[in-house]
Design an enzyme around this catalytic site. Structure first.
Site, PDB file in Angstrom:
ATOM      1  N   TYR A  26       0.823  -1.215   0.000  1.00 22.66           N
ATOM      2  CA  TYR A  26       0.000   0.000   0.000  1.00 22.66           C
ATOM      3  C   TYR A  26       0.855   1.263   0.000  1.00 22.66           C
ATOM      4  O   TYR A  26       0.513   2.259   0.627  1.00 22.66           O
ATOM      5  CB  TYR A  26      -0.954  -0.007   1.205  1.00 22.66           C
ATOM      6  CG  TYR A  26      -1.723  -1.292   1.305  1.00 22.66           C
ATOM      7  CD1 TYR A  26      -2.774  -1.531   0.424  1.00 22.66           C
ATOM      8  CD2 TYR A  26      -1.378  -2.278   2.216  1.00 22.66           C
ATOM      9  CE1 TYR A  26      -3.466  -2.733   0.467  1.00 22.66           C
ATOM     10  CE2 TYR A  26      -2.072  -3.484   2.261  1.00 22.66           C
ATOM     11  CZ  TYR A  26      -3.108  -3.694   1.392  1.00 22.66           C
ATOM     12  OH  TYR A  26      -3.783  -4.888   1.429  1.00 22.66           O
ATOM     13  N   TYR A 158     -12.501  -8.014   4.757  1.00 28.77           N
ATOM     14  CA  TYR A 158     -11.288  -7.993   3.944  1.00 28.77           C
ATOM     15  C   TYR A 158     -11.012  -9.416   3.465  1.00 28.77           C
ATOM     16  O   TYR A 158     -11.012 -10.353   4.279  1.00 28.77           O
ATOM     17  CB  TYR A 158     -10.083  -7.476   4.738  1.00 28.77           C
ATOM     18  CG  TYR A 158      -8.812  -7.535   3.923  1.00 28.77           C
ATOM     19  CD1 TYR A 158      -8.523  -6.551   2.981  1.00 28.77           C
ATOM     20  CD2 TYR A 158      -7.928  -8.601   4.049  1.00 28.77           C
ATOM     21  CE1 TYR A 158      -7.381  -6.631   2.200  1.00 28.77           C
ATOM     22  CE2 TYR A 158      -6.787  -8.682   3.271  1.00 28.77           C
ATOM     23  CZ  TYR A 158      -6.516  -7.705   2.345  1.00 28.77           C
ATOM     24  OH  TYR A 158      -5.394  -7.782   1.562  1.00 28.77           O
ATOM     25  N   ASP A 259     -13.871 -17.312   5.251  1.00 26.60           N
ATOM     26  CA  ASP A 259     -12.472 -16.932   5.069  1.00 26.60           C
ATOM     27  C   ASP A 259     -11.827 -16.874   6.451  1.00 26.60           C
ATOM     28  O   ASP A 259     -12.012 -15.907   7.192  1.00 26.60           O
ATOM     29  CB  ASP A 259     -12.408 -15.568   4.361  1.00 26.60           C
ATOM     30  CG  ASP A 259     -10.977 -15.067   4.186  1.00 26.60           C
ATOM     31  OD1 ASP A 259     -10.056 -15.685   4.759  1.00 26.60           O
ATOM     32  OD2 ASP A 259     -10.792 -14.060   3.482  1.00 26.60           O
ATOM     33  N   LYS A 288      -2.155 -17.330   6.205  1.00 23.15           N
ATOM     34  CA  LYS A 288      -1.401 -16.642   7.259  1.00 23.15           C
ATOM     35  C   LYS A 288      -0.669 -17.596   8.224  1.00 23.15           C
ATOM     36  O   LYS A 288       0.442 -17.994   7.931  1.00 23.15           O
ATOM     37  CB  LYS A 288      -2.318 -15.669   7.988  1.00 23.15           C
ATOM     38  CG  LYS A 288      -2.667 -14.471   7.087  1.00 23.15           C
ATOM     39  CD  LYS A 288      -3.112 -13.246   7.865  1.00 23.15           C
ATOM     40  CE  LYS A 288      -3.017 -11.997   7.032  1.00 23.15           C
ATOM     41  NZ  LYS A 288      -4.212 -11.680   6.240  1.00 23.15           N
TER      42      LYS A 288
END
Ligand SMILES: *Cc1c(COP(=O)(O)O)cnc(C)c1O
Length: 448
Positions: A26, A158, A259, A288
């Protein structure tokens, strides 16, 4: 002239080259804020190439974006990696297979809720979400219902940065404005009312039922993060809403994707957050913490119903196959990491961290500029009234010897499960200090 080795460049030289050549997450190019240069990491500590704010070592309050649950350089994971390195780092997965992938898939199938027994090993979380969505759309195509191709999610989520995951990220916090007309237009429910322990709100439950019913004819799937919405705003909600989604999806012929890339492997106090609700999704994404933060790997699991549905179609195959699918190094480390988690009292460790964070973050509650303080499992959040001054907050944390990466209006921590009590207390102190510094500076310079 031979190329110079990595250790021949000074930290200043490396940072200058970094700014010139290397994109960061980002970030603009060239970079605006100098990143900290990490030389090595062990246990829960990052070692910097040179001291910053007088600190050479920082306790990691972020677990490298929630992945390094066992800390750095864990002997068991190091051994799994080097052992596998001695056999092979990678082979293609088309037409070939290998023990690390088979072992990992079997382990995940055994661990996952319900009958999620088919495993696609992808190379990143975003790709695992792409695969999950492709499974769902293809399921309906195979069933002769190609019009069922939209997705429903709730706001504040997200799911990754590639196109389809982006289309189900929070439309306000994400970059939807930038990409309007480009992203597929999905169906958004309101964000779930906050509070893990909050009584379910009947009006919101109705809202979910109505929206799913109204769009059922065009919906392939509902996709949400269970219990904790992570990078969309670190918000917690009642597991009751997940049961509502399960029931409404079943009633109206819509698939349910959970998710759990952020919540999987114990972070919320349950091995998978779906267990808080006692439900099984049709498709589950993991990532992750899957490899203990060592290597990039994610997994998409589905039920026999989904797999058989796809296989019955005109195109009976799942047309997806990344080059580095099921990478043996990553699979070997992932299998070792999950094994390591299960052979310890991980739930006790997460509880211990939870109570340490509750004690330590209580100091921030009611402070000027602080809107909310919340803790669930090994997740601690201080939410401010406005955007955090990132530079001021980060500096304050570093001064306390802790690495934090605040975002939007949040200073938060997701420490490794091996973080000792003293370090948990230190992290909590740093979160409070960072919140104070980030809020004060924000108040002086106004909203940005
Ligand atoms: C991080 C994350 C992703 C994306 O994973 P990447 O490995 O960064 O692509 C998707 N969903 C959730 C819930 C996440 O936290």
């Amino acid at each position: 002239m031979p190329e110079r080795g990595p250790r021949d460049r000074s930290p200043a030289e490396l940072l200058a080259l970094d700014r010139r050549h290397v994109w960061h997450p980002y970030g603009p190019m060239p970079g605006r804020d100098a990143p900290l240069l990490v030389e090595s990491a062990a246990g829960v500590r990052l070692r910097l190439a040179e001291p910053v704010e007088g600190r050479h070592e920082l306790v990691d309050g972020m677990s490298s974006w929630w992945s390094a649950i066992h800390g750095y350089r864990h002997p068991v994971l190091d051994e799994a990696a080097s052992g596998q390195l001695g056999r092979m780092s990678h082979v293609m997965f088309g037409g070939l297979t290998h023990e690390p992938a088979v072992r990992l898939a079997k382990r995940l199938a055994d661990l996952a809720p319900g009958d999620l027994e088919h495993v696609f090993l992808a190379d990143s979380g975003s790709v695992s979400v792409e695969v999950a969505l492709k499974m769902c759309l293809q399921y309906w195509r195979s069933a002769g219902r190609p019009e069922k191709q939209r997705l429903l999610t709730w706001r504040g989520g997200y799911h990754g940065d590639t196109w389809n995951p982006m289309s189900v990220c929070d439309p306000d916090g994400g970059m939807h404005d930038l990409w309007s007309g480009v992203l597929p237009r999905q169906v958004f429910a309101d964000a779930p009312p906050p509070g893990f322990d909050a009584e379910p709100d009947p009006a919101y439950v109705r809202h979910l039922w109505e929206l799913i019913a109204r769009h059922a004819g065009e919906l392939a799937a509902v996709i949400v993060e269970p219990v904790v919405q992570g990078a969309g705003g670190m918000r917690f909600h009642s597991p009751a809403y997940l049961r509502v989604l399960r029931e409404a999806c079943d009633a109206h012929g819509v698939l349910l994707v959970l998710d759990e890339i952020a919540t999987g492997f114990g972070r919320t106090g349950a091995l998978f957050a779906a267990e808080h609700a006692g439900i099984t999704p049709d498709v589950l994404c993991l990532g992750k913490a899957l490899t203990g933060g060592y290597l990039t790997m994610a997994a998409t699991l589905c039920t026999p119903r989904v797999a058989e549905g796809i296989s019955r179609g005109e195109v009976p195959v799942l047309a997806h196959g990344p080059t580095f699918m099921a990478n043996p190094l990553a699979a070997a480390v992932a299998d070792a990491s999950v094994g390591l988690l299960l052979e310890q009292d991980w739930a006790g460790e997460v509880k211990r961290i939870e109570s340490g964070l509750r004690d330590g973050l209580a100091a921030a509650a009611g402070r000027p500029g602080v809107r909310d303080v919340r803790v669930l499992g090994a997740i601690g959040v201080v939410q401010l009234d406005g955007p955090v001054d990132m530079a001021a907050a980060t500096r304050a944390a570093v001064r306390h010897g802790v690495w934090l990466r605040p975002f939007r209006d949040m200073v938060y921590t997701m420490p490794p499960y091996v973080t000792g009590d003293e370090d948990v207390a230190r992290i909590a102190t740093a979160v409070c200090a960072a919140a104070e510094a980030g809020a004060q500076a924000g108040a002086e310079t106004g909203p940005r």
